[in-house]
Design a protein around this motif. Structure first.
Motif, PDB file in Angstrom:
ATOM      1  N   LEU A   1       0.870  -1.176   0.000  1.00 37.53           N
ATOM      2  CA  LEU A   1       0.000   0.000   0.000  1.00 37.53           C
ATOM      3  C   LEU A   1       0.904   1.223   0.000  1.00 37.53           C
ATOM      4  CD1 LEU A   1      -3.065   0.857   0.285  1.00 37.53           C
ATOM      5  CD2 LEU A   1      -2.548   1.246   2.699  1.00 37.53           C
ATOM      6  N   VAL A   2       0.811   2.043  -1.032  1.00 32.27           N
ATOM      7  CA  VAL A   2       1.755   3.148  -1.214  1.00 32.27           C
ATOM      8  C   VAL A   2       1.023   4.422  -1.616  1.00 32.27           C
ATOM      9  CG1 VAL A   2       3.690   1.645  -1.887  1.00 32.27           C
ATOM     10  CG2 VAL A   2       2.125   2.525  -3.647  1.00 32.27           C
ATOM     11  N   PRO A   3       1.636   5.587  -1.403  1.00 30.11           N
ATOM     12  CA  PRO A   3       1.088   6.816  -1.990  1.00 30.11           C
ATOM     13  C   PRO A   3       1.287   6.760  -3.503  1.00 30.11           C
ATOM     14  CG  PRO A   3       3.217   7.241  -0.970  1.00 30.11           C
ATOM     15  CD  PRO A   3       2.859   5.837  -0.623  1.00 30.11           C
ATOM     16  N   PRO A   4       0.522   7.517  -4.270  1.00 30.59           N
ATOM     17  CA  PRO A   4       0.561   7.381  -5.736  1.00 30.59           C
ATOM     18  C   PRO A   4       1.934   7.601  -6.338  1.00 30.59           C
ATOM     19  CG  PRO A   4      -0.755   9.297  -5.051  1.00 30.59           C
ATOM     20  CD  PRO A   4      -0.502   8.490  -3.837  1.00 30.59           C
TER      21      PRO A   4
ATOM     22  N   ARG B   1      -9.548   3.018   4.545  1.00 29.78           N
ATOM     23  CA  ARG B   1      -9.603   2.738   5.985  1.00 29.78           C
ATOM     24  C   ARG B   1     -10.822   1.889   6.340  1.00 29.78           C
ATOM     25  NH1 ARG B   1      -7.790   8.737   8.286  1.00 29.78           N
ATOM     26  NH2 ARG B   1      -5.821   8.815   7.144  1.00 29.78           N
ATOM     27  N   ILE B   2     -11.825   1.921   5.501  1.00 35.35           N
ATOM     28  CA  ILE B   2     -13.004   1.080   5.755  1.00 35.35           C
ATOM     29  C   ILE B   2     -13.179   0.053   4.639  1.00 35.35           C
ATOM     30  CG2 ILE B   2     -14.220   2.819   7.121  1.00 35.35           C
ATOM     31  CD1 ILE B   2     -15.849   3.504   4.600  1.00 35.35           C
TER      32      ILE B   2
ATOM     33  N   PHE C   1      -4.882   1.852   8.413  1.00 42.23           N
ATOM     34  CA  PHE C   1      -5.236   0.827   7.436  1.00 42.23           C
ATOM     35  C   PHE C   1      -5.052  -0.543   8.087  1.00 42.23           C
ATOM     36  CE2 PHE C   1      -3.584   4.530   5.216  1.00 42.23           C
ATOM     37  CZ  PHE C   1      -4.593   4.787   4.305  1.00 42.23           C
ATOM     38  N   LEU C   2      -6.148  -1.135   8.494  1.00 43.46           N
ATOM     39  CA  LEU C   2      -6.094  -2.397   9.226  1.00 43.46           C
ATOM     40  C   LEU C   2      -6.843  -3.487   8.470  1.00 43.46           C
ATOM     41  CD1 LEU C   2      -6.726  -1.078  12.845  1.00 43.46           C
ATOM     42  CD2 LEU C   2      -4.543  -1.800  11.867  1.00 43.46           C
TER      43      LEU C   2
END
Length: 350
Positions: free
Chosen positions: A42-45, A65-66, A84-85
């Motif tokens: 999971l990364v920033p663009p 997040r959801i 982020f779970l």
């Protein structure tokens, strides 16, 4: 094929310590990947592709997040504040870098209580909790409740030192011998206590690099002006990697009087250059500095000056000390960190 998800969204700020942890650990995890594992980051663009073409990428968005993605076997949150779970059916490796938020005076008790509750929720969900020092592990046990069935392990951070040191002087450089500090300039870093060194050793400049809290920076400038040493204090703000390495290479000593550290990465970086390190004896710093660092027993002006004076003399009288400092820094390497985490991931899927 086991699937590993790595939350590295904080690579959005690669000038931060956390951004660097995500980048270097991620790279080493890819390099050491055992056969058969699928990795998703999971990364920033702007960081899509940072770990090469052999892994998958998901661009972090607030609604994630959801969001419940496709199933992963292991999910690793690389810092305690991640939002982020995974679903509870996925085994969570929850890394806690520090609990400084709960100790800093600028946050209200209400905010601290809310954050503490969130940390506890993550701990309750975790399959394994890791910390970046034994100090942080003990702090977690004191401030939060670790279920008896949950493993809590300390896995130190790594340090990535360039093989080739920069040769050309950067734009930010003192015009004489200098002492160096790098980190966020805020009160718990305690760097204002270093100013008496400039009064006692008039040949030195003091470089205080890193993003600042304006009120604290102003306090440092006012104190330096009152002492008549302001012209020898350099506060360049955030610096790039090449400038950082040049300053480590050319400083006479590295100073790190912080009161609150989960690990103390700059201490290891300075040692990798064989530089004498003067640091606090508090929190995790003795774990990192070991027997080769010099420790301030207190922070009054006379103690700061005498600790520095005696330490520098010891360093000058011991030609082998630089190499011992380098050896101490070699304890903290990303290949060791990644190997420890791969052992955890493999254990989680058994």
């Amino acid at each position: 094929m086991p699937r590993l998800f790595l939350e590295t969204e904080r690579m959005s700020n690669l000038s931060s310590g956390l951004g660097q942890v995500c980048l270097h650990l991620g790279r080493e995890l890819v390099r050491q990947r055992p056969p058969g594992w699928e990795l998703t980051f999971l990364v920033p663009p702007e960081q899509v592709g940072a770990f090469g073409p052999s892994v998958e990428y998901i661009v972090a968005k607030k609604w994630h997040r959801i969001w419940q993605p496709r199933k992963f076997d292991v999910w690793h949150c690389l810092h305690q504040g991640s939002k982020f779970l995974p679903p509870r059916s996925t085994r969570l490796i929850y890394t806690i870098l520090d609990l400084n938020y709960l100790a800093l005076p600028e946050y209200s008790e209400k905010r601290k209580s809310r954050q503490k509750k969130y940390y506890q929720q993550c701990i309750d969900q975790a399959y394994v909790i890791t910390t970046i020092s034994k100090y942080v592990a003990e702090d977690v046990r004191q401030k939060l409740v670790v279920p008896a069935s949950t493993c809590l392990e300390a896995i130190y951070c790594g340090v990535d030192i360039p093989a080739m040191h920069p040769v050309n002087p950067p734009a930010v450089r003192p015009d004489g011998p200098f002492l160096f500090f790098i980190g966020m300039l805020q009160p718990y870093k305690n760097v204002h206590t270093l100013l008496p060194l400039l009064d006692a050793f008039p040949d030195y400049r003091l470089v205080l690099a890193g993003p600042d809290k304006p009120a604290y920076s102003q306090q440092i400038r006012q104190q330096a002006e009152q002492m008549g040493v302001l012209d020898r204090v350099l506060m360049p703000g955030p610096i790039d990697e090449q400038t950082k390495w040049w300053l480590y290479e050319h400083c006479d000593a590295f100073l790190f009087p912080s009161l609150l550290e989960g690990f103390g990465l700059p201490v290891v970086e300075a040692m990798a250059f064989g530089k004498p390190v003067f640091t606090s004896a508090l929190t995790s710093l003795p774990e990192v500095g070991g027997s080769e660092a010099f420790y301030f027993p207190s922070f009054d002006a006379s103690t700061i000056v005498e600790t520095f004076r005696k330490g520098m003399q010891t360093f000058r009288d011991d030609p082998a000390m630089s190499e011992r400092l380098r050896q101490q820094s070699r304890r903290f390497r990303w290949e060791n960190v990644a190997a420890d985490y791969w052992s955890l991931y493999e254990r989680a899927i058994r």
